[in-house]
Design a protein around this motif. Structure first.
Motif, PDB file in Angstrom:
ATOM      1  N   GLU A  62       0.818  -1.236   0.000  1.00  0.00           N
ATOM      2  CA  GLU A  62       0.000   0.000   0.000  1.00  0.00           C
ATOM      3  C   GLU A  62       0.840   1.270   0.000  1.00  0.00           C
ATOM      4  O   GLU A  62       0.356   2.334  -0.357  1.00  0.00           O
ATOM      5  N   LYS A  63       2.130   1.147   0.358  1.00  0.00           N
ATOM      6  CA  LYS A  63       2.984   2.348   0.340  1.00  0.00           C
ATOM      7  C   LYS A  63       3.125   2.891  -1.076  1.00  0.00           C
ATOM      8  O   LYS A  63       3.324   4.082  -1.277  1.00  0.00           O
ATOM      9  N   ILE A  64       3.089   1.986  -2.039  1.00  0.00           N
ATOM     10  CA  ILE A  64       3.436   2.418  -3.399  1.00  0.00           C
ATOM     11  C   ILE A  64       2.279   2.199  -4.368  1.00  0.00           C
ATOM     12  O   ILE A  64       2.344   2.592  -5.524  1.00  0.00           O
ATOM     13  N   ARG A  65       1.189   1.608  -3.858  1.00  0.00           N
ATOM     14  CA  ARG A  65       0.090   1.209  -4.758  1.00  0.00           C
ATOM     15  C   ARG A  65      -0.506   2.407  -5.502  1.00  0.00           C
ATOM     16  O   ARG A  65      -0.567   2.422  -6.729  1.00  0.00           O
ATOM     17  N   LYS A  66      -0.909   3.426  -4.733  1.00  0.00           N
ATOM     18  CA  LYS A  66      -1.573   4.575  -5.386  1.00  0.00           C
ATOM     19  C   LYS A  66      -0.596   5.348  -6.256  1.00  0.00           C
ATOM     20  O   LYS A  66      -0.946   5.838  -7.328  1.00  0.00           O
ATOM     21  N   HIS A  67       0.620   5.443  -5.757  1.00  0.00           N
ATOM     22  CA  HIS A  67       1.662   6.147  -6.518  1.00  0.00           C
ATOM     23  C   HIS A  67       1.822   5.475  -7.892  1.00  0.00           C
ATOM     24  O   HIS A  67       1.885   6.134  -8.926  1.00  0.00           O
ATOM     25  N   CYS A  68       1.856   4.148  -7.867  1.00  0.00           N
ATOM     26  CA  CYS A  68       2.033   3.383  -9.106  1.00  0.00           C
ATOM     27  C   CYS A  68       0.833   3.595 -10.033  1.00  0.00           C
ATOM     28  O   CYS A  68       0.987   3.767 -11.243  1.00  0.00           O
ATOM     29  N   ASP A  69      -0.350   3.601  -9.439  1.00  0.00           N
ATOM     30  CA  ASP A  69      -1.577   3.761 -10.208  1.00  0.00           C
ATOM     31  C   ASP A  69      -1.581   5.102 -10.971  1.00  0.00           C
ATOM     32  O   ASP A  69      -1.848   5.164 -12.172  1.00  0.00           O
ATOM     33  N   MET A  70      -1.253   6.183 -10.240  1.00  0.00           N
ATOM     34  CA  MET A  70      -1.229   7.524 -10.859  1.00  0.00           C
ATOM     35  C   MET A  70      -0.166   7.595 -11.964  1.00  0.00           C
ATOM     36  O   MET A  70      -0.383   8.159 -13.027  1.00  0.00           O
ATOM     37  N   THR A  71       1.010   7.017 -11.669  1.00  0.00           N
ATOM     38  CA  THR A  71       2.113   7.090 -12.634  1.00  0.00           C
ATOM     39  C   THR A  71       1.755   6.356 -13.925  1.00  0.00           C
ATOM     40  O   THR A  71       1.986   6.861 -15.026  1.00  0.00           O
ATOM     41  N   LEU A  72       1.161   5.153 -13.777  1.00  0.00           N
ATOM     42  CA  LEU A  72       0.783   4.372 -14.967  1.00  0.00           C
ATOM     43  C   LEU A  72      -0.252   5.118 -15.799  1.00  0.00           C
ATOM     44  O   LEU A  72      -0.159   5.199 -17.026  1.00  0.00           O
ATOM     45  N   LEU A  73      -1.252   5.677 -15.102  1.00  0.00           N
ATOM     46  CA  LEU A  73      -2.328   6.391 -15.810  1.00  0.00           C
ATOM     47  C   LEU A  73      -1.754   7.586 -16.570  1.00  0.00           C
ATOM     48  O   LEU A  73      -2.042   7.789 -17.767  1.00  0.00           O
ATOM     49  N   SER A  74      -0.898   8.370 -15.886  1.00  0.00           N
ATOM     50  CA  SER A  74      -0.408   9.595 -16.529  1.00  0.00           C
ATOM     51  C   SER A  74       0.520   9.269 -17.699  1.00  0.00           C
ATOM     52  O   SER A  74       0.487   9.942 -18.725  1.00  0.00           O
ATOM     53  N   CYS A  75       1.328   8.217 -17.574  1.00  0.00           N
ATOM     54  CA  CYS A  75       2.224   7.866 -18.692  1.00  0.00           C
ATOM     55  C   CYS A  75       1.433   7.308 -19.873  1.00  0.00           C
ATOM     56  O   CYS A  75       1.710   7.647 -21.029  1.00  0.00           O
ATOM     57  N   ALA A  76       0.450   6.453 -19.589  1.00  0.00           N
ATOM     58  CA  ALA A  76      -0.278   5.798 -20.684  1.00  0.00           C
ATOM     59  C   ALA A  76      -1.034   6.813 -21.530  1.00  0.00           C
ATOM     60  O   ALA A  76      -1.206   6.625 -22.732  1.00  0.00           O
ATOM     61  N   TYR A  77      -1.485   7.897 -20.908  1.00  0.00           N
ATOM     62  CA  TYR A  77      -2.265   8.885 -21.676  1.00  0.00           C
ATOM     63  C   TYR A  77      -1.459  10.152 -21.973  1.00  0.00           C
ATOM     64  O   TYR A  77      -2.022  11.173 -22.364  1.00  0.00           O
ATOM     65  N   ALA A  78      -0.133  10.081 -21.791  1.00  0.00           N
ATOM     66  CA  ALA A  78       0.707  11.262 -22.036  1.00  0.00           C
ATOM     67  C   ALA A  78       0.591  11.688 -23.495  1.00  0.00           C
ATOM     68  O   ALA A  78       0.650  10.861 -24.398  1.00  0.00           O
ATOM     69  N   GLY A  79       0.411  12.988 -23.713  1.00  0.00           N
ATOM     70  CA  GLY A  79       0.365  13.515 -25.074  1.00  0.00           C
ATOM     71  C   GLY A  79      -0.900  13.169 -25.844  1.00  0.00           C
ATOM     72  O   GLY A  79      -0.939  13.339 -27.053  1.00  0.00           O
ATOM     73  N   THR A  80      -1.950  12.685 -25.152  1.00  0.00           N
ATOM     74  CA  THR A  80      -3.181  12.343 -25.879  1.00  0.00           C
ATOM     75  C   THR A  80      -4.240  13.429 -25.730  1.00  0.00           C
ATOM     76  O   THR A  80      -5.201  13.470 -26.494  1.00  0.00           O
ATOM     77  N   GLY A  81      -4.080  14.303 -24.718  1.00  0.00           N
ATOM     78  CA  GLY A  81      -5.090  15.347 -24.500  1.00  0.00           C
ATOM     79  C   GLY A  81      -6.420  14.798 -24.015  1.00  0.00           C
ATOM     80  O   GLY A  81      -7.460  15.443 -24.160  1.00  0.00           O
ATOM     81  N   ASN A  82      -6.427  13.592 -23.427  1.00  0.00           N
ATOM     82  CA  ASN A  82      -7.678  12.949 -23.009  1.00  0.00           C
ATOM     83  C   ASN A  82      -8.303  13.681 -21.805  1.00  0.00           C
ATOM     84  O   ASN A  82      -7.791  13.619 -20.688  1.00  0.00           O
ATOM     85  N   VAL A  83      -9.431  14.365 -22.057  1.00  0.00           N
ATOM     86  CA  VAL A  83     -10.033  15.234 -21.038  1.00  0.00           C
ATOM     87  C   VAL A  83     -10.509  14.431 -19.827  1.00  0.00           C
ATOM     88  O   VAL A  83     -10.354  14.865 -18.678  1.00  0.00           O
ATOM     89  N   LEU A  84     -11.059  13.241 -20.072  1.00  0.00           N
ATOM     90  CA  LEU A  84     -11.613  12.462 -18.962  1.00  0.00           C
ATOM     91  C   LEU A  84     -10.513  12.049 -17.987  1.00  0.00           C
ATOM     92  O   LEU A  84     -10.714  12.036 -16.773  1.00  0.00           O
ATOM     93  N   LYS A  85      -9.344  11.722 -18.528  1.00  0.00           N
ATOM     94  CA  LYS A  85      -8.242  11.316 -17.645  1.00  0.00           C
ATOM     95  C   LYS A  85      -7.733  12.518 -16.846  1.00  0.00           C
ATOM     96  O   LYS A  85      -7.334  12.375 -15.691  1.00  0.00           O
ATOM     97  N   VAL A  86      -7.735  13.696 -17.481  1.00  0.00           N
ATOM     98  CA  VAL A  86      -7.310  14.898 -16.741  1.00  0.00           C
ATOM     99  C   VAL A  86      -8.271  15.139 -15.574  1.00  0.00           C
ATOM    100  O   VAL A  86      -7.853  15.427 -14.446  1.00  0.00           O
ATOM    101  N   GLN A  87      -9.581  14.974 -15.843  1.00  0.00           N
ATOM    102  CA  GLN A  87     -10.566  15.166 -14.762  1.00  0.00           C
ATOM    103  C   GLN A  87     -10.335  14.156 -13.643  1.00  0.00           C
ATOM    104  O   GLN A  87     -10.403  14.486 -12.455  1.00  0.00           O
ATOM    105  N   ASN A  88     -10.053  12.915 -14.024  1.00  0.00           N
ATOM    106  CA  ASN A  88      -9.778  11.869 -13.044  1.00  0.00           C
ATOM    107  C   ASN A  88      -8.601  12.275 -12.143  1.00  0.00           C
ATOM    108  O   ASN A  88      -8.675  12.202 -10.905  1.00  0.00           O
ATOM    109  N   LEU A  89      -7.515  12.760 -12.765  1.00  0.00           N
ATOM    110  CA  LEU A  89      -6.331  13.149 -11.995  1.00  0.00           C
ATOM    111  C   LEU A  89      -6.623  14.366 -11.111  1.00  0.00           C
ATOM    112  O   LEU A  89      -6.154  14.446  -9.977  1.00  0.00           O
ATOM    113  N   LEU A  90      -7.412  15.313 -11.647  1.00  0.00           N
ATOM    114  CA  LEU A  90      -7.771  16.492 -10.835  1.00  0.00           C
ATOM    115  C   LEU A  90      -8.548  16.052  -9.603  1.00  0.00           C
ATOM    116  O   LEU A  90      -8.404  16.626  -8.518  1.00  0.00           O
TER     117      LEU A  90
END
Length: 809
Positions: free
Chosen positions: A507-535
């Protein structure tokens, strides 16, 4: 739902009379029978269409305008009717006939965007290919590629595929190649090479591939002759990059080496700043090492490291090296690689002397330097692998890290199996220290960036599961989830399986990993829904030791950097986070701003960062200072340079902040103003995955400045080399020798969907090539004597003589 024609008086009698006069296209009985099959509603639509067609051909301009307006209304109604029928699963053949006619009509009358919009509504873009012709295909494709950014998946891919087909149909190969690269479709890249017969044009394709930074092997199907193939492969391998860059430097007359003092300009400040020089001299020398490396990057000469040893000082470079303490020597030795960037032969010769040192830190720096020299240059004899491979399994961790990080930088994006088999065992070695494992993971992430390679992903996942609780709490451990994210950089849904696995982590790294994977996978796509999710994740107020909000903030910038509109909106959202966010969010916001506008000094962002650089929290201030450097990277921006000079006197007693100010000063003068860190190229259309990988690795390291950049891992700053490219336009002739021609350079203008031939640049100046291009600049030839082989004038452009050109007397 019969449409009311706005141009006829009410009452259907009049309309029927008019529509009777329209000569039917085919007065045979078959056509009448077809009309009987149509419902009343569609008959009405069809009659209106025929009426509008007749009116458009009328000599009276007012009638023509009205008819075109009505045609738009009709298209709107068809799309509503289509949606209704789709939900009811009713037949749509009659509607598609109307669509055929409307599209043909729009394409003839310069209304390509309307035709494309209608076909998108009725989900039949394939029709477009048969309706485009030589006169309108460029405008149509420009509209398709621009609108793809705003479409949800999988529609965006479909639209780009159609644009690719149209470009191939009209033999507009460079544009087709750019779309193939955007879609990361190497099959299409091969097809472009196979379809084109002109060797010169193929050379231009190779320059585009080299700038994009992907590994690509030509075979005999793509280029038949062996000698030609070797010459083209040389271009893809970037072996001419150093030569072109130095040609630009000589032309602009900036070959003279600069010292760190030339950059600090301490004489412009009042007395106290120069008095501060006594603080922690080793830290100051380390800062000077980096500044010297950044400023003289790629020039092959400087005044600290490459001074000839027969000088009276008795070998200054050795002296400067030993003005640094322990791990400082690693960065100092590696800085020689940066100064000789892209020049492999002379670089390896000069770094060689450090391999005979007795000091492990110097050897580690030499190994890293070898990796840096080879960055983005590919070579058949693989000198980097041969040299670094034997140091990977040495005892000393600093030597191992030097060799591993060197391989990561030299082979970024190469997907080299040999290196994978050497590095994966380290990940699963329980005895290996955490820092060695973290750098191994990052190097593998960079070598396999955006490849979704399952074997590497598995090795990294096992490495994360094997580490103890205390180790996962370390700042460096956070680079391991990032390396997993790099494998899926920009690959969207492909990350989902790995994201599921990450939910089982500690659990120390679980959420950190989740955010990192999401942000890298959608990097440079301009996906609005993912930005809202991160916000959403950023809006939570959590306990102090949660680390996952930093990557979420960086993720907003990574996703939104795809297009200008997204950048503006993200900047506004980040302003809100500054006001309402917790401390760990505020520390990440300056970095996100630096990433959004990297090498693009926007005044509003500059002011925000200037304000944050005086923040009471020193971590926020440090992040803001480094971001000011990234914002102005390679621009020599006078305003940022002035801000940083003032900060250097403001923080003259604080060694850590002063170090950050110095690094930022070095970045602003990167390559004496000839380099850029922007991962986007080709008119901001293509995103280089290795460049973005290098930048976000540094960003994640900066989330914990004190432990990494100000600790003993300051050499992560060298990951920026992956993004460094000359911001030049260098025109070459058919023999690839530099050719000076007049070009107009001005602010790029968006001409999508505009009628006629609007000007594509504004406020231009005319220069002779080679020229520098700032962020948002575009160039066009100011002479008709030559024809450029690339539609976008950036980097290396081959010119061929225009056979129709006549000199005017």
């Amino acid at each position: 739902m019969a449409p009311q024609d706005p141009n006829t008086p009410s009452g259907s009698g009049k309309r029927d009379e008019e529509s009777v006069k329209v000569p039917a296209k085919d007065p045979k009985k078959k056509d009448e029978k077809k009309d009987e099959d149509l419902s009343e509603e569609d008959l009405e639509l069809k009659k209106n269409l025929e009426l509008y067609v007749e009116r458009v051909q009328d000599p009276n301009p007012a009638l023509q305008r009205n008819a075109l307006e009505s045609m738009r209304n009709l298209a709107g109604e068809i799309s509503q009717e289509y949606a209704k029928r789709q939900s009811e699963e009713a037949p749509i053949d009659d509607l598609m006939e109307l669509v055929q006619q409307i599209v043909a009509f729009h394409m003839k009358h310069n209304a390509e965007p309307e035709a494309v919009d209608l076909l998108m509504e009725v989900e039949d873009l394939d029709l477009l290919v048969e309706h485009v012709d030589k006169t309108n295909f460029k405008r149509t494709c420009l509209y398709l590629t621009s609108s793809a950014r705003y479409l949800p998946g999988p529609d965006d891919i479909l639209v780009l595929d159609i644009a690719y087909l149209i470009y191939m149909k009209f033999e507009e190969y460079p544009n087709a190649l750019q779309i193939a690269l955007f879609l990361d479709n190497l099959q299409n890249v091969r097809q472009v090479f196979q379809s084109c017969d002109d060797l010169l044009r193929k050379k231009q394709f190779c320059y585009i591939l080299a700038r994009h930074g992907i590994s690509f092997e030509l075979d005999d199907e793509m280029v038949a002759e062996d000698d030609d193939r070797e010459a083209l492969q040389d271009i893809i391998n970037n072996s001419k990059l150093s030569e072109g860059y130095l040609t630009l430097a000589r032309d602009i007359e900036v070959m003279e080496a600069k010292t760190p003092e030339d950059i600090y300009k301490a004489h412009l400040l009042d007395g106290r700043a120069s008095a501060g020089a006594s603080v922690d001299s080793a830290r100051q020398n380390l800062a000077a090492t980096f500044v010297n490396a950044f400023v003289n990057a790629g020039f092959g000469q400087d005044k600290l490291m490459t001074v000839p040893s027969d000088a009276s000082s008795g070998g200054n470079s050795g002296n400067w090296l030993f003005k640094n303490k322990e791990h400082g020597k690693t960065s100092a030795a590696a800085s020689l690689g940066m100064i000789l960037l892209w020049d492999v032969d002379s670089g390896l010769a000069q770094i060689d002397k450090y391999f005979h040192s007795n000091d492990n830190h110097v050897i580690a720096g030499a190994l890293l330097g070898v990796g840096i020299v080879n960055c983005s240059i590919k070579n058949d004899c693989d000198p980097a692998l041969a040299l670094l491979g034997e140091y990977i399994d040495k005892e000393d961790p600093s030597i191992r890290i030097g060799a591993i990080m060197g391989l990561g930088i030299a082979y970024a994006g190469a997907q080299n199996e040999q290196i994978r088999s050497k590095l994966t065992p380290i990940l699963n070695d329980a005895k290996a220290p955490l820092d060695v494992v973290a750098f191994t993971a990052i190097s593998l992430g960079l070598i396999y960036v955006g490849s979704c390679n399952e074997e590497v992903a598995q090795a990294i996942i096992f490495a994360l599961m094997d580490r103890s609780d205390s180790e996962l709490g370390e700042p460096l451990a956070r680079l391991i989830p990032l390396s997993l994210g790099l494998l899926y950089l920009g690959k969207q849904e492909s990350v989902e399986a790995t994201a599921e696995v990450s939910k089982t982590f500690n659990e120390k790294i679980r959420k950190h990993c989740d955010m990192t994977l999401l942000s890298c996978a959608y990097a440079g796509t301009g996906n609005v829904l993912k930005v809202q999710n991160l916000l959403g994740h950023c809006s939570q107020h959590l306990e102090k030791n949660e680390t996952h909000q930093g990557p979420a903030v960086l993720g907003i910038a990574m996703i939104a950097m795809a297009e200008e509109l997204g950048v503006e909106m993200a900047i506004r959202s980040l302003e809100h986070l500054l006001q309402y966010g917790e401390q760990n969010i505020r520390r990440a916001v300056p970095l996100a701003l630096g990433l959004l506008c990297i090498s693009n000094p926007k005044v509003n962002v500059m002011d925000t960062l200037s304000r944050l650089s005086h923040d009471t929290d020193s971590e926020v201030a440090m992040a803001a200072v480094i971001s000011l450097g990234l914002l102005g990277a390679g621009t020599n921006n006078a305003r940022i340079a002035g801000m940083l000079r003032n900060l250097s006197s403001y923080y003259y007693k604080d060694a850590s902040l002063l170090f950050c100010v110095r690094i930022a000063q070095g970045l602003v003068h990167l390559g004496k103003g000839l380099l850029t860190l922007n991962p986007y190229h080709s008119d901001r259309f293509l995103l280089s995955p290795t460049a973005l990988g290098g930048i976000i690795t540094l960003m994640h390291a900066c989330l914990d400045m004190k432990a990494i950049i100000l600790g003993k891992y300051h050499y992560v700053l060298y990951f920026l080399i992956l993004a460094m490219q000359p911001r030049m336009l260098l025109t070459v002739d058919e023999n690839l020798k530099p050719l000076s021609v007049p070009v107009r350079v001005g602010q790029a203008v968006d001409v999508v969907g505009q009628a006629g031939r609007p000007k594509t640049i504004t406020g231009f100046q005319t220069h002779s090539t080679p020229v520098l291009l700032a962020a948002g600049d575009r160039a066009e030839l100011a002479t008709e004597k030559y024809i450029p082989l690339s539609p976008i004038l950036e980097g290396f452009v081959i010119l061929k003589e225009n056979p129709d050109y006549r000199e005017d007397n």
